[in-house]
Design a protein around this motif. Structure first.
Motif, PDB file in Angstrom:
ATOM      1  N   LEU A  51       0.894  -1.158   0.134  1.00  0.00           N
ATOM      2  CA  LEU A  51       0.044  -0.095   0.015  1.00  0.00           C
ATOM      3  C   LEU A  51       0.914   1.336  -0.090  1.00  0.00           C
ATOM      4  O   LEU A  51       0.287   2.167  -0.387  1.00  0.00           O
ATOM      5  CB  LEU A  51      -0.903   0.145   1.295  1.00  0.00           C
ATOM      6  N   SER A 103      -3.914  -4.180  -4.795  1.00  0.00           N
ATOM      7  CA  SER A 103      -3.894  -3.251  -3.689  1.00  0.00           C
ATOM      8  C   SER A 103      -5.155  -2.954  -2.935  1.00  0.00           C
ATOM      9  O   SER A 103      -5.563  -2.607  -1.910  1.00  0.00           O
ATOM     10  CB  SER A 103      -3.219  -2.114  -4.006  1.00  0.00           C
ATOM     11  N   ALA A 149      -6.249  -3.269   0.636  1.00  0.00           N
ATOM     12  CA  ALA A 149      -7.103  -2.034   1.369  1.00  0.00           C
ATOM     13  C   ALA A 149      -8.473  -2.481   2.116  1.00  0.00           C
ATOM     14  O   ALA A 149      -8.614  -2.309   3.266  1.00  0.00           O
ATOM     15  CB  ALA A 149      -6.987  -0.932   0.526  1.00  0.00           C
ATOM     16  N   TRP A 160      -2.483   5.192   1.562  1.00  0.00           N
ATOM     17  CA  TRP A 160      -2.587   4.866   0.673  1.00  0.00           C
ATOM     18  C   TRP A 160      -2.841   5.814  -0.550  1.00  0.00           C
ATOM     19  O   TRP A 160      -3.950   6.490  -0.353  1.00  0.00           O
ATOM     20  CB  TRP A 160      -3.357   3.434   0.609  1.00  0.00           C
TER      21      TRP A 160
END
Length: 1460
Positions: A981, A1011, A1015, A1077
């Protein structure tokens, strides 16, 4: 009467074609022209028709144009001669014009006279008539005798068509009439014509006004342009509707500079509101005749006003309307969209012409973009213009690449901007495809990951937006990158092709041959790249629309060749390639594909090929434990990736062998005694099943490892020749992973079939190692390390398998296994410290063998523990004398390094051995934890103190998480979040390629997720993470209360305090990594960000966050996190909390958040940080954190100059007056060890802050000048204080910082402050004198530092001296120039001052010994008497020095009396 006789005479002879004049006049009034019905030729005997016909033009009626039989010049010459030789000249001219007026009363005939004549191609006239001929009216206007009357006639006819709509009679008559005046060879009375046209503009409708104004440049003579331009520009102020035609006309006229600037400013204002179709005209005028001096300013203003989003909105509205309306309306909307796109393309064509033909436009545009600092100020326009300039101007390409390289890492040109450009302006960008391809190739060579990612995005967008030729070029470029062998380029190129394979499969299949050619360069690929490449090939070869056997044949041939190789690398590549291809072959087909018989036959053929391929891989791996372990891991990855899509027959075939092999190879019944000879006595440990009677199984680890270990010393060829599969402990964890994934796939997630493996014991040995390690032989210690590694990896895979079970008993067992892991890690840390040079067994098999060599780390650990800090100190002292740049980065120098080493040594001795930090370097030898493991964080926290006071049975019933296990999970979570991230630009560059490769080891499963998925998983963990962080807060709050605010109280458990502090730090770090991020800035992830913020805000306002605005959610989240400031246990946690708040505040930043962050940073700086042991925090890690936090404070405070003055004038004197080991009472973090950190930050921030003060301008008011002088006065005062601190703190890092930033400050003063002094000297003379007097003291001290560097011959310091001397010399003469500018040059004179060291002692040099002061003065220019007299009135001494003389130069400034 004479004329009548002559006329009758001529008529009688038949020599004249003209009828009698009175008759012709009567005919003009009453008679009508006769037209032949056959050919449409006008027949009439009036003067006009007859003369025109005689000159060579036949007049036609209807739709037929007039015919001309002679050349245009011949016609005009002949008609002019006829008129002039006519006996009634000049009266005949009036009759001719009257005939013309009668003729054009008919609209068709008038149109024919306005349209070009049609040449008659007869045999005799073929070469006489040009292919294009002017209209009859224009030919008549070219005859001087007729021109005034024809002009008057046309202007009188023009009002007749004021209210005609275009197309009523098929012709735009007003435009045709105005066009007749264009490009005339000569206008007899041009001024009168223009005056009448301008009068016509004032009364005519808008459309006719437009035509007249735009035609003016073609009508005017050169001498009239300036006057008419000024008159036309006045219309611009009166009627905004005429803006576009006026600007179009003015762009073709010669304007004076003042008028051009005035009109350009008016045009700039209307840019945001102008219609899309008129925008190119406005931009063309703005870019017209820009001077180099004004280019940057004009372009910057144009950038600010020109927004392409206003061009996009109509397109989107039209396209959305077309979806709701019927088909004919949709076609109309489509044409409007196409028209709008053409307007945008025309806009960039205008810019392209300006860039190509105007010299300074490209440089000015690049400079304007380069000067833009704010991220939000960068637009799609900037990117497209940079591409345009890159395509048009070859000389600017390097400059554009540099601008983009600098802007991309800062986030100024994000990928969303690139996507928007391709999505909305593909028609424009397509012309720049060569530049796009060139830039993408260049960016993939970059060392910055952000730039590399941007280049990959350019490839993907170009493939999606352009035609097949461009797509082929993109694929060819990507294949070239892959075949080049650079790891970064290979990885990113394979990722790009994979994305294209997913999003544009049908398009990419056409270029499968290009991709297949990579097979010839696979030796340059690592195992992860091999997996990606064969996934692409498999999808291309076995896709629904592609059954080209040649790709399949080439793949099978290469894979068989690799599998049969005895080289481990090739065998590894063969296994990965085979299983990856098998995944493409075994994937289930869609229902519509399976319905046909042909598809069924193909599926059976694929199934047969797949069985053969798997049998081949299994056979080739039997004799190699590492190859077999890799085979198991790849099969497990295949099942996990193709979850629910694998063919059931293939799955059953894989599972049957897995279940049998695992139970036969690794599982035995639990018996009291174990047969065989082993290195250590076998003992069953870690049994979690209470009933140990019958049927209990055990993992046969130690006997298997012992057998394998002892087998190293015997000939293993006999075993291999027997053809039996080798059973090795390396295969234990991979085999179990494959078994559990197969079990969950077959039983829909149920683990009942293998749940006995969760609590079953292992065959190990007695692990009580206190005092026994030293007595063991080297082989025994290494065997023990290997045993612990295998046991740890088994437990990690067990936790991976059962972490999601909901049964309370199984949850308890999983937590117990986590506890077992932390215990075994402690033991392993001790064993590794006693086993230098030991190489652990591999646990991750899809990496190169060279990447798994921790020998250096293990030896370094022992050396560090044995030698302590002495060796590091000696090495540090060597570096300090050789490398000055390293000392600047670490200003604490050797003293801090020694303190850090001693601190680490003391900490290691005090702890009984928490090896988490040590085991970081052994990540390549541990099995990877899955993301699902972190669901364990939902359990509560149970500290050791609670365990001591509560019953064990109660603790088992309430499933909770211990602090050691929490630290273990959080450490792994932070590593995963950082890897996937964190923005690439923030990652520290690894050292050499091996370090870079090692960074990727241990994240194989994680990298197979996007990603966004990671997340999403992290957001789901926010609630338990908040619970744990609140528990940490409560723990430290209770600890502070219990010890009455003393951190190092007698009741503090040091080891527990350190463990809880580590958990606190990792929790804050996890929050920071998640919210930092970069994906949250994308629109598609906005809901995910909102849900994450809602979790935090809900902790303060439960149930009230559902309908809160986004800004309110950020505010509540900010305040929630801010509440943790009162329980921060150490300085590193303080820094992480501050960084977290910065990340939250940056979403939309507000001034109050900036103030809060500055206040919090100052609070932490003013706090005394003590360790539980009673020592103050110190060392390199503390200094780095202090440097970062101090920078945060300076960047967020309202007044940097005031903050610097507060620290330097309050905190530093307190430090000076304290004891040697003392500190500032206001700033306890300011000690003698940390002073270099404070000094460096203050000098850097001071220099940076003065550069934000704008330079003085002549137009500045007195108030503005005074305000700037006050800023500079405060800055110079701070600079003076900091420079003089060197007298007290004269360490080498401090001197180096002072020399470096002292020069930068002087340069900034020269560039920004001296222009201000030029224009404010007379009005604010006292302020200027005070400013220079203060700066005099600082420059003198800088000179002393130069002398000090010379005495000590320190290379790191003397490198700064020449540039500093040059700046100070420039400063001397700049002051002289300032005085001359203000007519005070006679008040300036120079003298010689002596060189001195830091303490003020004179430095004797050879020159100063040989020459006395008088001789030195005599070398200077002789003063005139006026200067000599004025010197008696001087009182202020301003000193500096020159770079070309070893002596000081003395400069005297004027006093008030002298200046008056």
């Amino acid at each position: 009467m004479v004329s009548k006789r002559k006329l009758s005479k001529s008529d009688a002879h038949g020599n004249s074609p003209i009828a009698e004049l009175p008759q012709t006049k009567k005919t003009r009034i009453s008679c009508k022209e006769k037209t032949s019905a056959e050919d449409g030729v006008v027949e009439n005997d009036n003067v006009f028709v007859q003369l025109i016909k005689t000159a060579g033009i036949s007049l036609n009626a209807g739709e037929r144009q007039n015919d001309i039989a002679v050349d245009q010049a011949t016609f005009q010459k002949k008609l002019c001669q006829i008129l002039k030789k006519h006996p009634f000249y000049p009266r005949v001219v009036q009759e001719f014009v009257s005939g013309l007026e009668t003729h054009i009363k008919d609209r068709d005939q008038f149109r024919n006279c306005l349209l070009p004549c049609a040449p008659v191609r007869g045999e005799g006239t073929r070469n006489l008539v040009h292919s294009y001929c002017e209209s009859l009216i224009k030919l008549l206007l070219g005859i001087e005798t007729l021109q005034p009357a024809v002009i008057t006639l046309l202007l009188e006819k023009l009002p007749e068509f004021f209210f005609d709509t275009v197309g009523t009679f098929g012709t735009n008559f007003p435009r045709l009439i105005v066009n007749q005046f264009k490009w005339l060879d000569k206008i007899l009375d041009s001024k009168d014509l223009v005056m009448k046209l301008m009068q016509m503009v004032s009364v005519s409708p808008a459309t006719i006004q437009h035509d007249i104004i735009t035609s003016l440049p073609e009508i005017l003579e050169d001498s009239q342009q300036s006057e008419v331009a000024r008159e036309v520009s006045q219309l611009l102020k009166r009627d905004s509707r005429l803006t576009v035609p006026i600007l179009d006309a003015l762009s073709s006229l010669d304007l004076d500079a003042g008028l051009l600037a005035e009109v350009r400013q008016s045009a700039m204002i209307i840019v945001p509101a102008v219609k899309l179709e008129d925008l190119p005209v406005v931009i063309k005028f703005i870019l017209h005749n820009i001077k180099a001096v004004d280019a940057v300013e004009v372009i910057s203003a144009l950038r600010k006003n020109l927004d392409l989003s206003s061009c996009i909105l109509p397109l989107q509205m039209l396209s959305s309307q077309s979806k709701l309306k019927s088909q004919p309306q949709t076609s109309s909307s489509t044409s409007q969209v196409s028209s709008s796109q053409n307007c945008v393309k025309l806009l960039f064509d205008v810019i392209k012409l300006a860039v190509r033909f105007q010299k300074g436009i490209s440089e000015a545009w690049i400079k304007a973009i380069e000067n833009t600092v704010s991220v939000s100020d960068h637009k799609v326009l900037d990117l497209i213009v940079l591409l345009l300039i890159h395509t048009t101007n070859t000389k600017s390409r390097k400059q554009i690449e540099r601008v983009l390289r600098n802007k991309i890492p800062l986030g100024c040109v994000p990928e969303q901007l690139l996507q928007s450009a391709f999505r909305n302006h593909s028609l424009v960008i397509k012309d720049f495809f060569p530049s796009i391809l060139s830039l993408a190739q260049t960016f993939l060579h970059s060392a910055d990951p952000c730039v590399v990612s941007f280049g990959s995005c350019m490839y993907k967008q170009a493939f999606a937006a352009f035609d097949s030729y461009c797509q082929q070029e993109v694929v060819s470029a990507l294949v070239t990158h892959i075949c080049g062998g650079n790891d970064v380029e290979v990885d990113i190129s394979l990722d790009v092709i994979t994305d294209l394979m997913t999003l544009h499969t049908s398009s990419l299949i056409r270029y499968a041959t290009f991709v297949k050619n990579i097979l010839d360069y696979t030796e340059k690929l690592n195992p992860q790249q091999i997996r990606k490449f064969f996934y692409i090939l498999g999808e291309l070869a076995f896709s629904q629309r592609q059954e080209d056997s040649y790709i399949q044949d080439d793949m099978h041939m290469v894979i068989r060749k690799w599998l049969s190789s005895t080289v481990p690398k090739y065998k590894q590549m063969g296994i990965i390639g085979a299983i990856t291809v098998a995944g493409s072959m075994a994937a289930k087909r869609s229902k519509e594909d399976r319905c046909s018989l042909e598809r069924t036959q193909q599926s059976e053929e694929h199934c047969r090929q797949l069985s053969i391929l798997l049998d081949l891989v299994s056979y080739c791996c039997e004799q190699s434990p590492e190859a077999l372990a890799l085979y198991y891991d790849e099969l497990a990855n295949l099942i996990e990736k193709q979850k629910g899509n694998l063919d059931s027959q293939i799955l059953e075939r894989i599972g049957k062998s897995v279940v049998e092999d695992f139970s036969n190879d690794f599982v035995v019944d639990l018996t009291p005694a174990v047969d065989g000879v082993h290195l250590f006595p076998v003992k069953s440990l870690y049994n979690l099943d209470e009933d140990e009677s019958q049927g209990t199984i055990v993992i046969n680890l130690l006997p298997l490892l012992s057998q394998n270990w002892l087998g190293k010393d015997v000939d293993e060829m006999a075993t291999r020749n027997q053809g039996k599969k080798i059973v090795a402990p390396e295969c234990l964890s991979p085999s179990f992973r494959l078994l559990r994934l197969y079990t969950t796939e077959q039983h829909n997630g149920s683990m009942e079939e293998i749940d006995a493996l969760l609590g079953c014991p292992l065959h190990l040995t007695d692990l009580e190692m206190e005092g026994k390690l030293d007595s063991l032989a080297k082989q025994e210690r290494e065997f023990l390390c290997s045993l612990l590694f295998h046991a740890l990896n088994w437990f990690r895979e067990v936790v991976n398998a059962f972490c999601q079970q909901q049964d309370l008993e199984m949850k308890g067992k999983v937590l117990t296994r986590l506890q077992n892991i932390t215990e075994l890690q402690n033991m392993l840390g001790k064993c590794l410290a006693a086993s230098p040079g030991y190489v652990p067994p591999r646990a991750i098999f899809d990496c190169e063998a060279l990447e798994a060599a921790p020998t250096i780390n293990a030896v370094g650990l022992v050396k560090k523990k044995k030698t302590g800090g002495k060796k590091q100190k000696s090495e540090g002292s060597k570096d300090s004398s050789a490398d000055h740049s390293q000392m600047e980065e670490n200003p604490e120098g050797n003293q801090l390094e020694a303190e850090t080493t001693q601190l680490e040594k003391d900490t290691t001795e005090k702890k009984s051995g928490i090896p988490l930090v040590q085991l970081q370097s052994y990540r390549a030898f541990f099995r990877e934890l899955d993301l699902e493991v972190f669901t364990i964080l939902h359990c509560g926290l149970l500290t050791k103190s609670i365990l001591d006071s509560e019953m064990h049975t109660e603790a088992r019933e309430i499933v909770q998480l211990g602090p050691a296990e929490l630290a273990f999970l959080l450490d792994d979570l932070c590593q995963k979040l950082e890897h996937i991230l964190i923005p690439p630009a923030a990652k520290r560059a690894p050292f050499l390629k091996q370090g870079k490769a090692c960074r990727k080891i241990g994240f194989s499963h994680l990298c197979q997720r996007s990603s966004q998925e990671v997340a999403q998983c992290a957001v789901e963990l926010l609630k338990p993470l908040c619970n744990h962080m609140e528990n940490m807060h409560n723990y430290f709050q209770a600890l502070i209360t219990e010890n009455q605010g003393v951190v190092d109280g007698p009741r503090v458990n040091i080891q527990e305090h350190q463990l809880m502090s580590s958990c606190y730090q990792q929790l804050l770090q996890a929050f920071r990594l998640l919210f930092a991020w970069s994906g949250f800035s994308q629109h598609e992830n906005s809901d995910l960000l909102r849900s994450a913020l809602k979790v935090l805000a809900d902790r303060l306002k439960p149930g009230e966050t559902e309908f809160l605005l986004f800004e309110d959610l950020i505010s509540e989240s900010f305040h929630y996190l801010l509440n943790f400031q009162h329980s921060i246990p150490n300085f590193q946690c303080a820094l992480t909390l501050t960084q977290l708040l910065i990340v939250i505040a940056e979403k939309p930043v507000a001034s109050w958040k900036k103030d809060k962050i500055a206040s919090l940073a100052k609070q932490f700086l003013c706090q005394s940080w003590m360790q539980p042991s009673g020592m103050r925090e110190k060392g390199s890690q503390f200094s780095d954190a202090l440097h970062t936090l101090l920078c945060v404070y300076m960047e967020h405070t309202d007044n940097i100059l005031k903050a610097v003055e507060d620290i330097s004038s309050v905190g530093v004197p307190e430090l000076i007056n304290s004891a040697n080991d003392g500190y500032s009472s206001t700033y306890p973090t300011l000690t003698r060890q940390t002073f270099p950190v404070f000094f460096q930050v203050m000098m850097a921030q001071l220099e940076n802050s003065v550069r934000s003060i704008s330079a003085g301008k002549p137009s500045d008011s007195s108030e503005v000048q005074l305000e700037k002088l006050l800023h500079w006065n405060m800055a110079v005062r701070d600079f003076h204080i900091l420079v003089n601190l060197v007298k007290v703190f004269d360490s080498r890092p401090v001197l180096s910082v002072c020399l470096k930033y002292g020069r930068l400050f002087v340069e900034a003063f020269l560039k920004l402050a001296m222009p201000l002094l030029d224009y404010s000297f007379k009005k604010h003379r006292e302020d200027v004198q005070s400013l220079l007097k203060t700066l005099q003291l600082s420059t003198r001290q800088l000179h002393h530092m130069c002398g000090h560097s010379k005495i000590h011959q320190d290379l790191g310091l003397t490198n700064h001296v020449p540039l500093l001397k040059k700046s100070l010399e420039q400063f001397v003469y700049r002051v002289k120039a300032m005085l001359a500018f203000n007519h005070c040059q006679e008040a300036f004179w120079v003298g010689i001052l002596k060189n001195r060291d830091l303490q003020g002692e004179e430095i004797l040099s050879q020159d100063s010994e040989e020459n006395d002061p008088g001789e030195g003065v005599s070398q200077l220019p002789r003063e005139d008497p006026a200067e000599g007299r004025s010197r008696d009135h001087l009182s202020h001494l301003f000193s500096s020095m020159t770079a070309f003389s070893p002596h000081r130069i003395r400069v005297l400034l004027p006093t008030e009396k002298n200046l008056s």
